[in-house]
Scaffold this active site. Structure first.
Site, mmCIF file in Angstrom:
data_model
loop_
_atom_site.group_PDB
_atom_site.id
_atom_site.type_symbol
_atom_site.label_atom_id
_atom_site.label_comp_id
_atom_site.label_asym_id
_atom_site.label_seq_id
_atom_site.Cartn_x
_atom_site.Cartn_y
_atom_site.Cartn_z
ATOM 1 C CG HIS A 254 67.940 9.407 34.660
ATOM 2 N ND1 HIS A 254 69.074 9.470 33.136
ATOM 3 C CD2 HIS A 254 67.523 8.539 34.572
ATOM 4 C CE1 HIS A 254 68.279 8.367 32.551
ATOM 5 N NE2 HIS A 254 67.493 7.961 34.668
ATOM 6 C CD GLU A 255 66.750 7.859 38.540
ATOM 7 O OE1 GLU A 255 65.695 7.788 38.865
ATOM 8 O OE2 GLU A 255 67.447 7.270 38.094
ATOM 9 C CG HIS B 84 62.604 8.771 35.264
ATOM 10 N ND1 HIS B 84 62.041 8.225 34.160
ATOM 11 C CD2 HIS B 84 63.711 8.217 35.464
ATOM 12 C CE1 HIS B 84 62.997 7.547 34.090
ATOM 13 N NE2 HIS B 84 64.485 7.375 34.177
#
Lengths: 171, 96
Positions: A140-141, A144
């Site tokens: 998920h990170e 980003h």
């Protein structure tokens, strides 16, 4: 210092984040940024990790909340210039939300295990093999940093109910 | 990312109790994944050595969860401990 967590629509969330030069990791500016990220994440009851673009800084750094570990002092909490080296073949749809996409939830297909290489806050390179929640966080990170939000990949996307929001806010 | 720390699922509480009694109290519970279509009611536990500890891959009728044990004991010792202490009607312990 606590920073505002920017929301979907902010340009930093859609930009490609820049690598941090290794020699700058121990600079005052980067150390302060890391501290700001920890402080800002700690204000979010449901936050398990935070990437720098989420406080409007286009740099490849993310921090993980210590409470997800039983022994946080043994774990890496800061990941600078992280690179996913390998992913397991098996993947599944996982329930997911983002501090920058309040108050939406959905399911995103994520690999079960991930190996990541990064620098810590002291400029030391390390590798971590993760499964479970940590593997989920890594994927998920790192999205980003490419300007990708979970909304772009999610299925069954929905707004959270008032009851769910109240539970998170502890009311 | 939003989320929350996971706790040990109910079916694995006896496993945690056996381990804690034996002095292995540093147990980290992993993410809970749902299992579909499993009819077997016996809990499968696979014991595997990983760097820094032991990984127990546990599958119940409805869920899968990994437990990480931070201990100096070998996989063989943990395998023997669990095999001897857990009911064979409810748990199936395997080495790897």
């Amino acid at each position: 210092m606590i920073k505002e967590i920017v929301q979907d629509g902010h340009p930093a969330l859609r930009a490609k984040a820049k690598e941090v030069p290794v020699e700058e990791i121990q600079s005052e500016a980067i150390q302060e940024l890391i501290q700001d990220m920890h402080d800002s994440l700690a204000t979010q009851r449901d936050g398990v990790a935070l990437a720098a673009p989420q406080i409007g800084v286009e740099k490849r750094i993310f921090v993980v909340a210590p409470f997800i570990f039983k022994h946080p002092e043994r774990e890496k909490l800061v990941y600078i210039n992280p690179r996913i080296l390998s992913k397991s073949r098996d993947a599944s749809w996982k329930h997911e939300g983002c501090l920058s996409c309040r108050w939406k939830v959905g399911e995103v297909k994520r690999n079960e295990e991930v190996e990541i290489e990064a620098y810590d806050e002291n400029g030391e390179k390390f590798r971590v093999h993760a499964d479970g929640l940590l593997a989920h966080i890594f994927q998920h990170e790192t999205d980003h940093f490419e300007g990708i939000l979970f909304l772009d990949k999610a299925r069954n996307l929905r707004d959270m109910t008032e009851e769910e929001i109240r539970e998170i806010q502890g009311e | 990312m939003r989320g929350k720390k996971t706790t040990i699922i109910e079916a694995l509480v006896p496993v945690a109790k056996v381990l804690t009694k034996a002095g292995i109290d540093e147990i980290s519970a992993g993410y809970i994944r749902s299992v579909k279509g499993r009819k077997d009611v016996v809990v499968d536990i696979k014991v595997r050595e990983i760097s820094g500890g032991i990984l127990l891959s546990c599958t119940t009728k409805r869920y899968h969860q990994d437990l990480r044990l931070y201990t100096n004991r070998s996989g063989e010792e943990v395998f023997t401990l669990l095999s001897q202490s857990l009911s064979q009607e409810r748990f199936r312990v395997r080495g790897r």
